[in-house]
Write a protein that holds these residues in place. Structure first.
Motif, PDB file in Angstrom:
ATOM      1  N   GLY A  77      10.361   5.716 -16.919  1.00 36.19           N
ATOM      2  CA  GLY A  77       9.772   7.036 -16.690  1.00 36.19           C
ATOM      3  C   GLY A  77      10.772   7.951 -16.008  1.00 36.19           C
ATOM      4  N   THR A  78      11.523   7.379 -15.067  1.00 37.45           N
ATOM      5  CA  THR A  78      12.529   8.160 -14.352  1.00 37.45           C
ATOM      6  C   THR A  78      13.604   8.661 -15.312  1.00 37.45           C
ATOM      7  OG1 THR A  78      12.184   6.897 -12.345  1.00 37.45           O
ATOM      8  CG2 THR A  78      14.273   8.072 -12.532  1.00 37.45           C
ATOM      9  N   GLY A 112       4.877   6.895 -18.474  1.00 36.00           N
ATOM     10  CA  GLY A 112       5.393   5.572 -18.146  1.00 36.00           C
ATOM     11  C   GLY A 112       5.727   5.380 -16.695  1.00 36.00           C
ATOM     12  N   TYR A 117       8.168   8.942  -9.500  1.00 35.77           N
ATOM     13  CA  TYR A 117       8.546   8.203 -10.710  1.00 35.77           C
ATOM     14  C   TYR A 117       9.535   7.085 -10.409  1.00 35.77           C
ATOM     15  CZ  TYR A 117       6.690  12.313 -13.139  1.00 35.77           C
ATOM     16  OH  TYR A 117       5.896  13.318 -13.595  1.00 35.77           O
ATOM     17  N   THR A 163       3.785  -4.697  -4.279  1.00 35.64           N
ATOM     18  CA  THR A 163       5.090  -4.525  -3.636  1.00 35.64           C
ATOM     19  C   THR A 163       6.168  -4.599  -4.715  1.00 35.64           C
ATOM     20  OG1 THR A 163       5.712  -6.838  -3.354  1.00 35.64           O
ATOM     21  CG2 THR A 163       4.183  -5.933  -1.735  1.00 35.64           C
ATOM     22  N   ALA A 205       0.852  -1.194   0.000  1.00 35.34           N
ATOM     23  CA  ALA A 205       0.000   0.000   0.000  1.00 35.34           C
ATOM     24  C   ALA A 205       0.885   1.241   0.000  1.00 35.34           C
ATOM     25  CB  ALA A 205      -0.939  -0.009   1.202  1.00 35.34           C
ATOM     26  N   LYS A 264      12.724  -4.680 -17.452  1.00 34.87           N
ATOM     27  CA  LYS A 264      11.640  -4.531 -18.436  1.00 34.87           C
ATOM     28  C   LYS A 264      12.026  -5.200 -19.758  1.00 34.87           C
ATOM     29  CE  LYS A 264       9.945  -0.356 -16.249  1.00 34.87           C
ATOM     30  NZ  LYS A 264      10.160   1.078 -16.093  1.00 34.87           N
ATOM     31  N   GLY A 291       2.975   3.999  -2.953  1.00 34.59           N
ATOM     32  CA  GLY A 291       2.530   4.917  -4.005  1.00 34.59           C
ATOM     33  C   GLY A 291       1.521   4.285  -4.951  1.00 34.59           C
ATOM     34  N   VAL A 292       1.837   3.122  -5.469  1.00 31.61           N
ATOM     35  CA  VAL A 292       0.951   2.452  -6.422  1.00 31.61           C
ATOM     36  C   VAL A 292      -0.239   1.819  -5.695  1.00 31.61           C
ATOM     37  CG1 VAL A 292       0.790   0.588  -8.121  1.00 31.61           C
ATOM     38  CG2 VAL A 292       2.836   2.027  -8.040  1.00 31.61           C
ATOM     39  N   ASP A 305      16.707   2.634 -10.392  1.00 29.42           N
ATOM     40  CA  ASP A 305      16.477   3.215 -11.715  1.00 29.42           C
ATOM     41  C   ASP A 305      17.794   3.610 -12.368  1.00 29.42           C
ATOM     42  OD1 ASP A 305      13.481   3.461 -11.888  1.00 29.42           O
ATOM     43  OD2 ASP A 305      13.817   4.536 -10.011  1.00 29.42           O
ATOM     44  N   GLY A 320       4.447   6.735 -12.367  1.00 30.02           N
ATOM     45  CA  GLY A 320       3.529   7.488 -11.519  1.00 30.02           C
ATOM     46  C   GLY A 320       2.465   6.558 -10.963  1.00 30.02           C
ATOM     47  N   GLU A 347      11.808   4.097  -8.534  1.00 35.23           N
ATOM     48  CA  GLU A 347      11.570   2.919  -7.703  1.00 35.23           C
ATOM     49  C   GLU A 347      11.757   3.375  -6.257  1.00 35.23           C
ATOM     50  OE1 GLU A 347      10.600  -0.310  -8.845  1.00 35.23           O
ATOM     51  OE2 GLU A 347      10.214   1.086 -10.462  1.00 35.23           O
TER      52      GLU A 347
HETATM   53  P1  NHO Z   1       6.368   1.652  -2.500  1.00 39.41           P
HETATM   54  O1  NHO Z   1       5.750   3.009  -2.424  1.00 39.41           O
HETATM   55  O2  NHO Z   1       7.682   1.423  -1.898  1.00 39.41           O
HETATM   56  O3  NHO Z   1       5.336   0.640  -1.829  1.00 39.41           O
HETATM   57  C1  NHO Z   1       5.632  -0.701  -1.622  1.00 39.41           C
HETATM   58  C2  NHO Z   1       4.621  -1.261  -0.628  1.00 39.41           C
HETATM   59  O4  NHO Z   1       4.833  -2.674  -0.546  1.00 39.41           O
HETATM   60  C3  NHO Z   1       4.727  -0.729   0.779  1.00 39.41           C
HETATM   61  O5  NHO Z   1       3.417  -0.580   1.311  1.00 39.41           O
HETATM   62  C4  NHO Z   1       5.465  -1.864   1.537  1.00 39.41           C
HETATM   63  O6  NHO Z   1       5.126  -1.933   2.931  1.00 39.41           O
HETATM   64  C5  NHO Z   1       4.924  -3.057   0.819  1.00 39.41           C
HETATM   65  N1  NHO Z   1       5.781  -4.244   0.911  1.00 39.41           N
HETATM   66  C6  NHO Z   1       7.073  -4.372   0.501  1.00 39.41           C
HETATM   67  N2  NHO Z   1       7.509  -5.636   0.725  1.00 39.41           N
HETATM   68  C7  NHO Z   1       6.468  -6.315   1.251  1.00 39.41           C
HETATM   69  C8  NHO Z   1       6.282  -7.650   1.692  1.00 39.41           C
HETATM   70  N3  NHO Z   1       7.280  -8.548   1.615  1.00 39.41           N
HETATM   71  N4  NHO Z   1       5.079  -7.999   2.195  1.00 39.41           N
HETATM   72  C9  NHO Z   1       4.072  -7.097   2.290  1.00 39.41           C
HETATM   73  N5  NHO Z   1       4.188  -5.827   1.874  1.00 39.41           N
HETATM   74  C10 NHO Z   1       5.371  -5.438   1.371  1.00 39.41           C
HETATM   75  O7  NHO Z   1       6.463   1.143  -4.027  1.00 39.41           O
HETATM   76  P2  NHO Z   1       5.556   1.656  -5.272  1.00 39.41           P
HETATM   77  O8  NHO Z   1       6.168   2.827  -5.916  1.00 39.41           O
HETATM   78  O9  NHO Z   1       4.141   1.735  -4.836  1.00 39.41           O
HETATM   79  O10 NHO Z   1       5.731   0.435  -6.290  1.00 39.41           O
HETATM   80  C11 NHO Z   1       4.992  -0.737  -6.123  1.00 39.41           C
HETATM   81  C12 NHO Z   1       5.299  -1.711  -7.258  1.00 39.41           C
HETATM   82  O11 NHO Z   1       4.875  -1.126  -8.491  1.00 39.41           O
HETATM   83  C13 NHO Z   1       6.807  -2.014  -7.405  1.00 39.41           C
HETATM   84  O12 NHO Z   1       6.955  -3.363  -7.759  1.00 39.41           O
HETATM   85  C14 NHO Z   1       7.210  -1.137  -8.571  1.00 39.41           C
HETATM   86  O13 NHO Z   1       8.302  -1.663  -9.296  1.00 39.41           O
HETATM   87  C15 NHO Z   1       5.946  -1.229  -9.395  1.00 39.41           C
HETATM   88  N6  NHO Z   1       5.841  -0.199 -10.372  1.00 39.41           N
HETATM   89  C16 NHO Z   1       5.840   1.118 -10.023  1.00 39.41           C
HETATM   90  C17 NHO Z   1       5.857   2.085 -10.995  1.00 39.41           C
HETATM   91  C18 NHO Z   1       5.805   3.542 -10.604  1.00 39.41           C
HETATM   92  O14 NHO Z   1       5.641   4.425 -11.447  1.00 39.41           O
HETATM   93  N7  NHO Z   1       5.900   3.868  -9.308  1.00 39.41           N
HETATM   94  C19 NHO Z   1       5.893   1.627 -12.347  1.00 39.41           C
HETATM   95  C20 NHO Z   1       5.795   0.272 -12.654  1.00 39.41           C
HETATM   96  C21 NHO Z   1       5.777  -0.621 -11.656  1.00 39.41           C
HETATM   97  O15 NHO Z   1       5.857   2.041 -14.669  1.00 39.41           O
HETATM   98  C22 NHO Z   1       6.353   2.457 -13.457  1.00 39.41           C
HETATM   99  C23 NHO Z   1       7.842   2.262 -13.427  1.00 39.41           C
HETATM  100  O16 NHO Z   1       8.362   1.363 -14.031  1.00 39.41           O
HETATM  101  C24 NHO Z   1       8.543   3.159 -12.553  1.00 39.41           C
HETATM  102  C25 NHO Z   1      10.057   3.124 -12.850  1.00 39.41           C
HETATM  103  N8  NHO Z   1      10.726   3.570 -11.653  1.00 39.41           N
HETATM  104  C26 NHO Z   1      10.327   4.074 -13.988  1.00 39.41           C
HETATM  105  O17 NHO Z   1       9.963   3.778 -15.144  1.00 39.41           O
HETATM  106  O18 NHO Z   1      10.939   5.155 -13.706  1.00 39.41           O
END
Ligand code: NHO
Length: 363
Positions: A178-179, A342, A209, A95, A13, A226, A15-16, A217, A344, A211
């Protein structure tokens, strides 16, 4: 089992995850049938669920989670809880945990479908990739991971459609991060001066944006993951995201930083290195961009910096946009191009929610 109800378990829970929960809440309100019931919500520290599968209220789920005194049970136990639910269940992994990804084969083999933006399950060892898809095809449980590449953009679904309809993909190339897109578009814009490298990195993090740790990133690994996913879908059995050349933008002196915060603090001392790269491109009348490519015929995958003419579509990207070009036999020299935001929370969650709808329609 109740055919008119679907149980949804959400792990993560951040950002995503937060954006996904709000999309789920609005989806559940708009779609009375099947009834979507949140039955499990957890972060790494807390969990919220009822042993009798009664619904977790979506309206205040995050508040209830922070007030919860339950810690998350071990994953095999969570999966048994879901597999024994009185209706079909979908596990949403928001996660970036390798441990959660390692449990997809177990979840799938127990009939629990998986949707996730987490890249780890599909870009780690080739063996895990195989186990995931064998478990899914054996049990019939579904697995979707559109947001693991290009956030909500239709990248994986497009590639699957090309392959499934018998087209032959010859090359895939573009900006997959995206980053990195944001960083280079603002650090080395096609017009104007651009900001300092370290300032732009901090901005990218605060915009959501990057990780969770921005080094994931900058070291190129996020893009490598990817490309590993896309290469495998295109039929190349890439062993791991470290089995091909990947250029890292982490100064070697900062490789030993113990935390992302320490890294960000020290990064300004190394701004000169990136400034030199930028100036070298400018001297050639070009701009520098961080790109990845997969050449299917020669089985070569690579990730790193390249120079582009200012008029090239890759140079002209805006914001955190990704651009992915699919060269195929049918499309010839005019590739099929997917372009747009890509990274957010909301656009990434959109891909997850759309995957959830695909699974629901097949249950
Ligand atoms: P956060 O904000 O760190 O949240 C992670 C959550 O998971 C936290 O609530 C943490 O407590 C929980 N958690 C971690 N390990 C756990 C476990 N073992 N058991 C239970 N809970 C656990 O991460 P985000 O930003 O919300 O990201 C979540 C997932 O979405 C990641 O796998 C990330 O790679 C993926 N994601 C995010 C984005 C983005 O924009 N934020 C994108 C794709 C996938 O297309 C985007 C992208 O590729 C971003 C990339 N950095 C880029 O292109 O620049």
């Amino acid at each position: 089992a109740n055919a008119n109800q679907v149980f949804i378990a959400v792990i993560g829970a951040g950002g995503v995850g937060k954006c996904f929960l709000s999309q789920l809440q609005s989806l559940a309100a708009r779609r009375p049938s099947p009834k979507l019931t949140l039955c499990y919500l957890a972060t790494s520290r807390k969990a919220l669920f009822n042993d009798d599968y009664s619904a977790v209220n979506m309206d205040n789920a995050l508040d209830s989670l922070s007030a919860s005194s339950r810690t998350p049970p071990p994953l095999p136990q969570v999966i048994e809880y879901l597999a024994a639910a009185p209706a079909k269940t979908i596990l949403v992994d928001n996660t970036s945990s390798q441990d959660v990804a390692d449990h997809y084969p177990l979840a799938l083999s127990r009939g629990v479908s998986v949707v996730t933006p987490n890249k780890k399950g599909f870009s780690g060892s080739y063996q895990l990739w195989q186990e995931i898809f064998i478990a899914s095809s054996t049990s019939g449980a579904k697995v979707y991971h559109e947001s693991s590449v290009g956030a909500g953009l239709p990248v994986i679904s497009t590639l699957k459609d090309l392959v499934d309809t018998g087209d032959k993909v010859t090359k895939i190339e573009g900006v997959f991060s995206g980053t990195m897109s944001f960083l280079f578009n603002s650090f080395a814009p096609t017009e104007g001066q651009g900001g300092r490298w370290s300032d732009e990195v901090k901005k990218a993090k605060s915009l959501g944006y990057t990780e969770p740790d921005p080094r994931d990133d900058l070291n190129g690994l996020d893009v490598a993951r990817k490309l590993t996913i896309l290469a495998r879908l295109a039929g190349l059995p890439v062993e791991s995201p470290t089995s091909f050349p990947v250029q890292s933008l982490i100064p070697s002196q900062l490789e030993s930083c113990t935390s992302g915060d320490e890294f960000l603090e020290k990064l300004p001392e190394f701004d000169d290195q990136m400034e030199e790269t930028k100036t070298a491109a400018e001297k050639a009348g070009k701009v520098v961009r961080f790109v990845g490519s997969i050449d299917v015929a020669s089985k070569s995958v690579k990730v790193g910096l390249e120079q582009f003419d200012r008029s090239h579509p890759i140079a002209a990207l805006k914001g955190s946009d990704n651009i992915i070009s699919f060269y195929t036999e049918r499309y010839g020299n005019n590739p099929l191009i997917v372009q747009g935001a890509g990274a957010g929370g909301d656009v990434t969650a959109m891909g997850v929610t759309a995957d959830l709808l695909k699974v629901i329609s097949q249950l």
